[in-house]
Design a protein around this motif. Sequence first.
Motif, PDB file in Angstrom:
ATOM      1  N   LYS A  39       0.819  -1.209   0.000  1.00 13.01           N
ATOM      2  CA  LYS A  39       0.000   0.000   0.000  1.00 13.01           C
ATOM      3  C   LYS A  39       0.853   1.259   0.000  1.00 13.01           C
ATOM      4  O   LYS A  39       0.496   2.268  -0.616  1.00 13.01           O
ATOM      5  CB  LYS A  39      -0.926   0.005   1.221  1.00 13.01           C
ATOM      6  CG  LYS A  39      -2.033  -1.034   1.186  1.00 13.01           C
ATOM      7  CD  LYS A  39      -2.949  -0.884   2.389  1.00 13.01           C
ATOM      8  CE  LYS A  39      -4.076  -1.895   2.354  1.00 13.01           C
ATOM      9  NZ  LYS A  39      -4.982  -1.747   3.537  1.00 13.01           N
ATOM     10  N   ARG A 152     -10.907  -3.375  -8.559  1.00 15.20           N
ATOM     11  CA  ARG A 152     -10.693  -3.547  -7.125  1.00 15.20           C
ATOM     12  C   ARG A 152      -9.366  -2.847  -6.816  1.00 15.20           C
ATOM     13  O   ARG A 152      -8.299  -3.376  -7.099  1.00 15.20           O
ATOM     14  CB  ARG A 152     -10.666  -5.025  -6.739  1.00 15.20           C
ATOM     15  CG  ARG A 152     -11.980  -5.757  -7.066  1.00 15.20           C
ATOM     16  CD  ARG A 152     -13.161  -5.064  -6.467  1.00 15.20           C
ATOM     17  NE  ARG A 152     -14.467  -5.625  -6.842  1.00 15.20           N
ATOM     18  CZ  ARG A 152     -15.496  -4.908  -7.218  1.00 15.20           C
ATOM     19  NH1 ARG A 152     -15.367  -3.584  -7.301  1.00 15.20           N
ATOM     20  NH2 ARG A 152     -16.639  -5.460  -7.505  1.00 15.20           N
ATOM     21  N   GLN A 154      -6.007  -0.790  -6.186  1.00 17.04           N
ATOM     22  CA  GLN A 154      -4.702  -1.278  -5.720  1.00 17.04           C
ATOM     23  C   GLN A 154      -4.446  -0.933  -4.258  1.00 17.04           C
ATOM     24  O   GLN A 154      -3.783  -1.698  -3.546  1.00 17.04           O
ATOM     25  CB  GLN A 154      -3.586  -0.689  -6.590  1.00 17.04           C
ATOM     26  CG  GLN A 154      -3.582  -1.186  -8.029  1.00 17.04           C
ATOM     27  CD  GLN A 154      -4.499  -0.409  -8.947  1.00 17.04           C
ATOM     28  OE1 GLN A 154      -5.270   0.440  -8.508  1.00 17.04           O
ATOM     29  NE2 GLN A 154      -4.424  -0.677 -10.237  1.00 17.04           N
ATOM     30  N   THR A 156      -6.484  -0.978  -1.887  1.00 19.24           N
ATOM     31  CA  THR A 156      -7.334  -1.748  -0.972  1.00 19.24           C
ATOM     32  C   THR A 156      -6.822  -3.170  -0.782  1.00 19.24           C
ATOM     33  O   THR A 156      -7.453  -3.958  -0.084  1.00 19.24           O
ATOM     34  CB  THR A 156      -8.782  -1.801  -1.488  1.00 19.24           C
ATOM     35  OG1 THR A 156      -8.820  -2.541  -2.721  1.00 19.24           O
ATOM     36  CG2 THR A 156      -9.333  -0.399  -1.713  1.00 19.24           C
ATOM     37  N   LEU A 157      -5.691  -3.499  -1.406  1.00 20.76           N
ATOM     38  CA  LEU A 157      -5.153  -4.857  -1.309  1.00 20.76           C
ATOM     39  C   LEU A 157      -4.740  -5.172   0.127  1.00 20.76           C
ATOM     40  O   LEU A 157      -3.986  -4.427   0.749  1.00 20.76           O
ATOM     41  CB  LEU A 157      -3.952  -5.008  -2.247  1.00 20.76           C
ATOM     42  CG  LEU A 157      -3.176  -6.315  -2.133  1.00 20.76           C
ATOM     43  CD1 LEU A 157      -4.031  -7.499  -2.561  1.00 20.76           C
ATOM     44  CD2 LEU A 157      -1.896  -6.248  -2.967  1.00 20.76           C
ATOM     45  N   TYR A 158      -5.236  -6.285   0.645  1.00 22.80           N
ATOM     46  CA  TYR A 158      -4.817  -6.777   1.956  1.00 22.80           C
ATOM     47  C   TYR A 158      -3.754  -7.858   1.791  1.00 22.80           C
ATOM     48  O   TYR A 158      -2.689  -7.798   2.407  1.00 22.80           O
ATOM     49  CB  TYR A 158      -6.021  -7.319   2.730  1.00 22.80           C
ATOM     50  CG  TYR A 158      -5.668  -7.906   4.081  1.00 22.80           C
ATOM     51  CD1 TYR A 158      -5.269  -7.089   5.129  1.00 22.80           C
ATOM     52  CD2 TYR A 158      -5.718  -9.283   4.290  1.00 22.80           C
ATOM     53  CE1 TYR A 158      -4.930  -7.624   6.361  1.00 22.80           C
ATOM     54  CE2 TYR A 158      -5.387  -9.834   5.515  1.00 22.80           C
ATOM     55  CZ  TYR A 158      -4.991  -8.995   6.550  1.00 22.80           C
ATOM     56  OH  TYR A 158      -4.645  -9.531   7.769  1.00 22.80           O
ATOM     57  N   GLN A 174      -9.134  -8.070  -0.163  1.00 20.66           N
ATOM     58  CA  GLN A 174      -9.039  -6.618  -0.025  1.00 20.66           C
ATOM     59  C   GLN A 174      -9.765  -6.135   1.219  1.00 20.66           C
ATOM     60  O   GLN A 174     -10.631  -6.839   1.767  1.00 20.66           O
ATOM     61  CB  GLN A 174      -9.614  -5.920  -1.263  1.00 20.66           C
ATOM     62  CG  GLN A 174     -11.089  -6.185  -1.516  1.00 20.66           C
ATOM     63  CD  GLN A 174     -11.727  -5.234  -2.519  1.00 20.66           C
ATOM     64  OE1 GLN A 174     -12.901  -5.334  -2.821  1.00 20.66           O
ATOM     65  NE2 GLN A 174     -10.967  -4.310  -3.033  1.00 20.66           N
ATOM     66  N   PRO A 176     -11.596  -2.773   1.533  1.00 20.84           N
ATOM     67  CA  PRO A 176     -11.969  -1.488   0.926  1.00 20.84           C
ATOM     68  C   PRO A 176     -12.789  -0.627   1.886  1.00 20.84           C
ATOM     69  O   PRO A 176     -13.519  -1.138   2.747  1.00 20.84           O
ATOM     70  CB  PRO A 176     -12.820  -1.923  -0.265  1.00 20.84           C
ATOM     71  CG  PRO A 176     -13.482  -3.182   0.211  1.00 20.84           C
ATOM     72  CD  PRO A 176     -12.482  -3.863   1.116  1.00 20.84           C
ATOM     73  N   ASN A 182     -13.104  -7.389   5.097  1.00 12.97           N
ATOM     74  CA  ASN A 182     -12.325  -8.239   4.192  1.00 12.97           C
ATOM     75  C   ASN A 182     -13.231  -8.892   3.162  1.00 12.97           C
ATOM     76  O   ASN A 182     -14.263  -9.485   3.502  1.00 12.97           O
ATOM     77  CB  ASN A 182     -11.561  -9.305   4.982  1.00 12.97           C
ATOM     78  CG  ASN A 182     -10.342  -8.732   5.677  1.00 12.97           C
ATOM     79  OD1 ASN A 182     -10.383  -7.618   6.176  1.00 12.97           O
ATOM     80  ND2 ASN A 182      -9.261  -9.498   5.697  1.00 12.97           N
TER      81      ASN A 182
END
Length: 473
Positions: A39, A152, A154, A156-158, A174, A176, A182
């Motif tokens: 992130k 979706r 970038q 918000t990527l988990y 993600q 968001p 999640n």
Amino acid sequence: MAKTTQTNSRVDFSEVGSTGLKRWGGVISEEFLRELHGKQGAKVYQEMRDNDPIIGAIMFAIEMLMRQAVWHVEPANENSRADQEAAEFVESCLDDMSATWQDTMTEILTFLPFGWSYHEIVYKRRGGNVKDPARKSKYNDGLIGWRKLPIRSQDTLYQWILDEEDGGIRAMEQQPPPDYRNRIIPIEKALLFRTRSNKGNPEGRSILRNAYRPWYFKRRMEEIEGIGVERNLAGLPVLTPPEKMDIWDKNDPDMVHLLHTAERLVQNIRRDQMEGIVKPNGWELELLSASGGSGSSRGGANTSEIINRYEQRMAMTVLADFILLGHEKVGSFALSSSKTNLFGMAIGAWLDSIAEVFNRYAIPRLFELNPKFHVEDYPKLAHSDIETPDLAELGAFIKDMTGVGVLVPGPKLEAHIRQAADLPEEDDMGEYWEMARDQRMNPLQQSSERNEEPDEEDPEVQAAAKRYLGREE
């Protein structure tokens, strides 16, 4: 037959090795600069894209050129009616999404600055003009089409969910906003666009990665330049206390207070609408002029040259340094043409990668949901060229080739020329043009009959022309 069976039984179909992708669980660690991880790296690339004028101009040029490409669907077999219907179905799905194709392309193109973009495939059953968004469509045939392909984001990527055995991508997880809950989007229900694939890394590689270092130094040089300009305008303040006042005496509380007051005074001197100084009696204030400054080499570095060098390097990393030609009153037309050709080739390759993702994943999945279509191979999504050919060069080439008989004028050649020159399609000229074209001679015949007197036009052709023009007697 027995030998073949015995040989096949000895084949080892297992996968033994590994790609060597550096990861901790679902977090990729291929980037050696910590500030470009995950992130945090997405925020850096976003700042580069949105806050730097040179990178902003580069990304704008790339997006506009890629968006002007015309997309179409090619049937697997042009002579097969079933393949033509399949291609028409895919085109109808592209035109029947809730977001326009141009808006969808804008979201897809974020894979360039971030290295990747992940899009969930949302389907719908085409039920005509109804209120239900899951069925609303221009068509009422009951087929399953694409409702939308939302990104979706970038940032918000988990984590990535990868296969433990072969490292393949299984899903994106993600977090968001606004609820930060999640969500897991499986790869079977998504499209992943990447600039490149190295070790199967789902995050690809940003096209701005090599521009990070010059951008980093350029940004700090601009900050230093701004501070230097401000100090050059205000001058270097020097505040002198009275002779018998020892402001450096740390044992005297009054002297310590005066020292802090004097330091704040010289630090806060600015040239603005609120400028002004109130000093005690006996104190002397002097403003020394600073040597050097923006764009000057007196007593210091030429900051303009340094910043220009970094900007040029940033543009070079994506073959877009042609946008700087002329700004320094240097650069020829031939140099600009060669640089833009390289830039156009790079953009064409990125468009090819987008089409490949659709052709390999999106379109086959769509037909698996619609078994109505019986085709041996699937239609292909393709794009037009983004560069317009030089019409003078094209015309001279066609003239030379037809002159020696290598090319013979015909409907396909004429259609290609019209498309290249952005001319309208040929009108139905009626029987006049058909009969006139029948009388066209081969270029080799023309060269052997140049000295002969031309025959008068056929009376039937003249009559057909008069009927076409409405001048029939």
